[in-house]
Scaffold this active site. Structure first.
Site, short mmCIF file in Angstrom:
data_model
loop_
_atom_site.label_atom_id
_atom_site.label_comp_id
_atom_site.label_asym_id
_atom_site.label_seq_id
_atom_site.Cartn_x
_atom_site.Cartn_y
_atom_site.Cartn_z
N HIS A 15 41.30 23.90 29.24
CA HIS A 15 40.93 22.77 28.40
C HIS A 15 42.11 21.81 28.27
O HIS A 15 43.22 22.09 28.69
CB HIS A 15 40.41 23.21 27.02
CG HIS A 15 41.45 23.73 26.07
ND1 HIS A 15 41.21 23.96 24.74
CD2 HIS A 15 42.75 24.08 26.26
CE1 HIS A 15 42.30 24.42 24.16
NE2 HIS A 15 43.24 24.49 25.06
N CYS A 34 49.23 20.80 24.69
CA CYS A 34 47.77 20.92 24.85
C CYS A 34 47.15 19.64 25.36
O CYS A 34 46.00 19.62 25.77
CB CYS A 34 47.12 21.34 23.53
SG CYS A 34 47.50 23.04 23.14
N HIS A 40 45.19 23.21 30.89
CA HIS A 40 45.86 24.51 30.83
C HIS A 40 44.82 25.52 30.37
O HIS A 40 43.76 25.15 29.88
CB HIS A 40 47.05 24.46 29.86
CG HIS A 40 46.64 24.24 28.44
ND1 HIS A 40 46.35 22.99 27.94
CD2 HIS A 40 46.39 25.11 27.43
CE1 HIS A 40 45.97 23.10 26.68
NE2 HIS A 40 45.97 24.38 26.34
N HIS A 42 43.44 29.42 28.69
CA HIS A 42 43.60 30.49 27.69
C HIS A 42 42.71 31.66 28.07
O HIS A 42 41.65 31.48 28.66
CB HIS A 42 43.18 30.01 26.30
CG HIS A 42 44.07 28.96 25.72
ND1 HIS A 42 45.31 29.24 25.18
CD2 HIS A 42 43.91 27.62 25.61
CE1 HIS A 42 45.86 28.13 24.75
NE2 HIS A 42 45.05 27.12 25.00
N ASP A 80 33.12 30.89 31.19
CA ASP A 80 34.14 31.68 31.88
C ASP A 80 34.54 31.05 33.21
O ASP A 80 33.68 30.68 34.01
CB ASP A 80 33.62 33.11 32.10
CG ASP A 80 34.71 34.06 32.59
OD1 ASP A 80 35.86 33.92 32.14
OD2 ASP A 80 34.38 34.95 33.40
N HIS A 81 35.87 30.94 33.44
CA HIS A 81 36.43 30.35 34.65
C HIS A 81 35.97 28.91 34.85
O HIS A 81 35.86 28.43 35.97
CB HIS A 81 36.13 31.20 35.89
CG HIS A 81 36.96 32.45 35.93
ND1 HIS A 81 36.72 33.52 35.12
CD2 HIS A 81 38.06 32.77 36.65
CE1 HIS A 81 37.62 34.47 35.35
NE2 HIS A 81 38.45 34.03 36.27
N GLU A 125 42.41 32.31 20.42
CA GLU A 125 42.87 31.48 21.53
C GLU A 125 44.15 32.07 22.11
O GLU A 125 44.39 32.00 23.31
CB GLU A 125 43.11 30.05 21.06
CG GLU A 125 43.34 29.08 22.21
CD GLU A 125 43.27 27.65 21.75
OE1 GLU A 125 42.26 26.99 22.04
OE2 GLU A 125 44.22 27.19 21.08
NI NI Z 1 45.21 25.13 24.60
#
Ligand code: NI
Length: 135
Positions: A15, A34, A40, A42, A80-81, A125
């Site tokens: 995100h 961020c 990037h 998580h 996911d992914h 997160e």
């Molecule tokens: Ni983040």
């Protein structure tokens, strides 16, 4: 007395946090790393809490297989992914903070579960940062 049951699931997603109404300096100031324009990732940990009465016939509040399959369909498969900003329609115009991700997950699951159940979403997160919705 009501009983709470929990189902845990994990997903990995990318995100970027930014507000398109602000310039980059302001976004950097508010969101720091961020706001990286190249995104990037998580390793999110999701815990769904479901509260209800114990069914006298089954001894269950809910068959956790039902909750597992619902989480897979509504959260894991779409998130996911993936890149939350680009790939998940709910975040086209919504900053994908942990708070907003938890809210979106709540709304997706809430709409699929019987009203006799209450649910609460906990989303990690990072190991140390997590949110709950409703709070
Ligand atoms: Ni983040």
């Amino acid at each position: 007395m009501k009983t709470a049951v929990y189902r845990r699931a994990t997903f990995n997603a990318a995100h970027r946090l930014y507000n398109p109404k602000w310039d980059n300096v302001t976004n950097d100031k508010i969101f720091g790393l961020c706001n990286n324009p190249n995104y990037h990732g998580h390793n999110y940990i999701l815990i769904v809490k479901l509260i209800g009465d114990i069914d006298p016939e089954t001894g269950y509040v809910i068959d956790l297989k039902i909750l597992k399959d619902l989480i897979k369909e509504e959260v894991i498969e779409p998130f996911d992914h993936n890149n939350l900003n680009l790939d998940v329609p709910e975040f086209k115009n919504l900053n994908p903070t942990a708070e907003n991700i938890a809210k979106v997950i709540y709304e997706k699951l809430r709409s699929r579960l019987e009203t006799k159940y209450d649910i609460q979403i906990r989303l990690y997160e990072t190991e140390n940062n997590f949110v709950e919705y409703p709070g």
